[in-house]
Design a protein around this motif. Structure first.
Motif, PDB file in Angstrom:
ATOM      1  N   LEU A  18       0.815  -1.218   0.000  1.00  0.00           N
ATOM      2  CA  LEU A  18       0.000   0.000   0.000  1.00  0.00           C
ATOM      3  C   LEU A  18       0.850   1.271   0.000  1.00  0.00           C
ATOM      4  N   TRP A  19       2.158   1.138  -0.170  1.00  0.00           N
ATOM      5  CA  TRP A  19       3.116   2.232  -0.260  1.00  0.00           C
ATOM      6  C   TRP A  19       3.165   3.058   1.026  1.00  0.00           C
ATOM      7  N   LYS A  20       2.838   2.457   2.177  1.00  0.00           N
ATOM      8  CA  LYS A  20       3.023   3.152   3.448  1.00  0.00           C
ATOM      9  C   LYS A  20       4.504   3.160   3.815  1.00  0.00           C
ATOM     10  N   ARG A  21       5.233   2.173   3.343  1.00  0.00           N
ATOM     11  CA  ARG A  21       6.698   2.160   3.442  1.00  0.00           C
ATOM     12  C   ARG A  21       7.219   2.359   2.023  1.00  0.00           C
ATOM     13  N   TRP A  22       7.095   3.588   1.547  1.00  0.00           N
ATOM     14  CA  TRP A  22       7.352   3.883   0.143  1.00  0.00           C
ATOM     15  C   TRP A  22       8.792   3.600  -0.263  1.00  0.00           C
ATOM     16  N   HIS A  23       9.746   3.734   0.666  1.00  0.00           N
ATOM     17  CA  HIS A  23      11.136   3.482   0.307  1.00  0.00           C
ATOM     18  C   HIS A  23      11.365   2.002  -0.013  1.00  0.00           C
ATOM     19  N   VAL A  24      10.675   1.113   0.688  1.00  0.00           N
ATOM     20  CA  VAL A  24      10.805  -0.321   0.397  1.00  0.00           C
ATOM     21  C   VAL A  24      10.106  -0.642  -0.927  1.00  0.00           C
ATOM     22  N   SER A  25       8.912  -0.066  -1.150  1.00  0.00           N
ATOM     23  CA  SER A  25       8.182  -0.298  -2.401  1.00  0.00           C
ATOM     24  C   SER A  25       8.975   0.198  -3.595  1.00  0.00           C
ATOM     25  N   LEU A  26       9.530   1.397  -3.460  1.00  0.00           N
ATOM     26  CA  LEU A  26      10.355   1.945  -4.534  1.00  0.00           C
ATOM     27  C   LEU A  26      11.604   1.095  -4.747  1.00  0.00           C
ATOM     28  N   GLY A  27      12.194   0.595  -3.664  1.00  0.00           N
ATOM     29  CA  GLY A  27      13.359  -0.276  -3.774  1.00  0.00           C
ATOM     30  C   GLY A  27      13.044  -1.562  -4.531  1.00  0.00           C
ATOM     31  N   ILE A  28      11.857  -2.123  -4.282  1.00  0.00           N
ATOM     32  CA  ILE A  28      11.457  -3.341  -4.999  1.00  0.00           C
ATOM     33  C   ILE A  28      11.336  -3.059  -6.489  1.00  0.00           C
ATOM     34  N   ILE A  29      10.747  -1.922  -6.842  1.00  0.00           N
ATOM     35  CA  ILE A  29      10.610  -1.579  -8.257  1.00  0.00           C
ATOM     36  C   ILE A  29      11.979  -1.360  -8.898  1.00  0.00           C
ATOM     37  N   VAL A  30      12.882  -0.684  -8.197  1.00  0.00           N
ATOM     38  CA  VAL A  30      14.220  -0.438  -8.745  1.00  0.00           C
ATOM     39  C   VAL A  30      14.973  -1.756  -8.926  1.00  0.00           C
ATOM     40  N   VAL A  31      14.930  -2.623  -7.924  1.00  0.00           N
ATOM     41  CA  VAL A  31      15.621  -3.918  -8.023  1.00  0.00           C
ATOM     42  C   VAL A  31      15.018  -4.759  -9.150  1.00  0.00           C
ATOM     43  N   ALA A  32      13.695  -4.764  -9.260  1.00  0.00           N
ATOM     44  CA  ALA A  32      13.044  -5.527 -10.331  1.00  0.00           C
ATOM     45  C   ALA A  32      13.430  -4.971 -11.698  1.00  0.00           C
ATOM     46  N   THR A  33      13.504  -3.650 -11.818  1.00  0.00           N
ATOM     47  CA  THR A  33      13.875  -3.048 -13.102  1.00  0.00           C
ATOM     48  C   THR A  33      15.323  -3.370 -13.460  1.00  0.00           C
ATOM     49  N   VAL A  34      16.217  -3.283 -12.494  1.00  0.00           N
ATOM     50  CA  VAL A  34      17.633  -3.611 -12.750  1.00  0.00           C
ATOM     51  C   VAL A  34      17.771  -5.085 -13.135  1.00  0.00           C
ATOM     52  N   ALA A  35      17.062  -5.972 -12.424  1.00  0.00           N
ATOM     53  CA  ALA A  35      17.129  -7.400 -12.752  1.00  0.00           C
ATOM     54  C   ALA A  35      16.576  -7.657 -14.148  1.00  0.00           C
ATOM     55  N   TRP A  36      15.474  -7.003 -14.484  1.00  0.00           N
ATOM     56  CA  TRP A  36      14.886  -7.196 -15.812  1.00  0.00           C
ATOM     57  C   TRP A  36      15.836  -6.716 -16.901  1.00  0.00           C
ATOM     58  N   VAL A  37      16.456  -5.553 -16.689  1.00  0.00           N
ATOM     59  CA  VAL A  37      17.413  -5.037 -17.671  1.00  0.00           C
ATOM     60  C   VAL A  37      18.589  -6.006 -17.817  1.00  0.00           C
ATOM     61  N   LEU A  38      19.093  -6.532 -16.688  1.00  0.00           N
ATOM     62  CA  LEU A  38      20.206  -7.482 -16.759  1.00  0.00           C
ATOM     63  C   LEU A  38      19.830  -8.725 -17.552  1.00  0.00           C
ATOM     64  N   PHE A  39      18.659  -9.269 -17.277  1.00  0.00           N
ATOM     65  CA  PHE A  39      18.279 -10.521 -17.916  1.00  0.00           C
ATOM     66  C   PHE A  39      17.837 -10.344 -19.365  1.00  0.00           C
ATOM     67  N   GLU A  40      17.156  -9.255 -19.678  1.00  0.00           N
ATOM     68  CA  GLU A  40      16.600  -9.091 -21.021  1.00  0.00           C
ATOM     69  C   GLU A  40      17.558  -8.407 -21.980  1.00  0.00           C
ATOM     70  N   TRP A  41      18.179  -7.341 -21.560  1.00  0.00           N
ATOM     71  CA  TRP A  41      18.981  -6.558 -22.495  1.00  0.00           C
ATOM     72  C   TRP A  41      20.386  -7.094 -22.655  1.00  0.00           C
ATOM     73  N   THR A  42      20.967  -7.672 -21.616  1.00  0.00           N
ATOM     74  CA  THR A  42      22.331  -8.168 -21.746  1.00  0.00           C
ATOM     75  C   THR A  42      22.383  -9.547 -22.381  1.00  0.00           C
ATOM     76  N   SER A  43      21.279 -10.243 -22.392  1.00  0.00           N
ATOM     77  CA  SER A  43      21.180 -11.597 -22.959  1.00  0.00           C
ATOM     78  C   SER A  43      22.141 -12.574 -22.292  1.00  0.00           C
ATOM     79  N   LEU A  44      22.532 -12.270 -21.054  1.00  0.00           N
ATOM     80  CA  LEU A  44      23.363 -13.215 -20.310  1.00  0.00           C
ATOM     81  C   LEU A  44      22.481 -14.314 -19.741  1.00  0.00           C
ATOM     82  N   PRO A  45      22.998 -15.513 -19.656  1.00  0.00           N
ATOM     83  CA  PRO A  45      22.203 -16.597 -19.072  1.00  0.00           C
ATOM     84  C   PRO A  45      21.942 -16.359 -17.587  1.00  0.00           C
ATOM     85  N   PHE A  46      20.822 -16.860 -17.119  1.00  0.00           N
ATOM     86  CA  PHE A  46      20.404 -16.695 -15.730  1.00  0.00           C
ATOM     87  C   PHE A  46      21.460 -17.230 -14.770  1.00  0.00           C
TER      88      PHE A  46
END
Length: 199
Positions: A18-46
């Motif tokens: 519910l974004w009451k701890r917005w820093h944790v919610s934002l951190g999850i989005i940032v980590v998910a975005t970085v992981a997605w970029v690593l896996f999709e754009w770099t084409s490195l194996p998992f």
């Protein structure tokens, strides 16, 4: 474990969603975005990325422990012992056993043709999943799911009344169309093919 201790993780998860701890919610989005970029754009194996991350983590922990020991001439910080209790393993295994047995029972009923309507619906759902899977990679679907999991509860808590009103209209329209399809298509399908062949 007391009831208040058991509710603590649930309250934390609710606050994050519910974004009451917005820093944790934002951190999850940032980590998910970085992981997605690593896996999709770099084409490195998992496996390669996981191995590299674990290697960096182990080297950093090793350097931190040795630097603390050299600088202060004291014992390095100890890591907590990670132990899985036998009771926890038995509880998880029993829970999975019940769920897997239920799924196997449902799969058995579908494959032997006890209810052709359910078989038809399962085939349609699996076909749709196949189409979605061919359009998106697993990591893209996981990323989209993570973003939706973080944003939808907060948006719903803010605009819940409007969403309920719109969803009610959509649900009534969908139910009306489903009833038409159910009467014209699904009711014409035999419930049990093997019984029809015997008679």
């Amino acid at each position: 474990m007391s009831e208040s201790e058991a509710q603590l993780p649930t309250a934390f998860v609710a606050d994050v969603l519910l974004w009451k701890r917005w820093h944790v919610s934002l951190g999850i989005i940032v980590v998910a975005t970085v992981a997605w970029v690593l896996f999709e754009w770099t084409s490195l194996p998992f496996l390669t990325i996981c191995s590299d991350v674990l290697l960096i983590l182990i080297v950093l922990l090793f350097l931190h422990a040795n630097y603390a020991a050299l600088r202060n001439n004291r014992q390095p910080p100890t890591l907590p012992e990670l132990v899985v209790s036998e009771e926890m393993v038995n509880n998880v295994a029993a829970s999975f056993r019940v769920k897997i047995n239920n799924m196997l029972l449902i799969a058995h009923d579908i494959t032997i043709g006890k209810d052709f309507r359910i078989f038809f619906k399962v085939v349609i759902c699996l076909w749709l999943l196949s189409v979605i899977g061919s359009a998106f990679s697993f990591f893209t679907l996981a990323y989209i799911g993570t973003l939706l999991m973080i944003t939808i509860p907060a948006l719903y808590s803010k605009y819940g009344g409007y969403v309920d009103k719109c969803c009610g209209v959509i649900h009534r329209q969908f139910s009306r169309h489903y009833r038409i399809v159910d009467e014209s298509v699904f009711n014409r399908l035999p419930r049990n093919i093997s019984k029809d062949k015997e008679s």
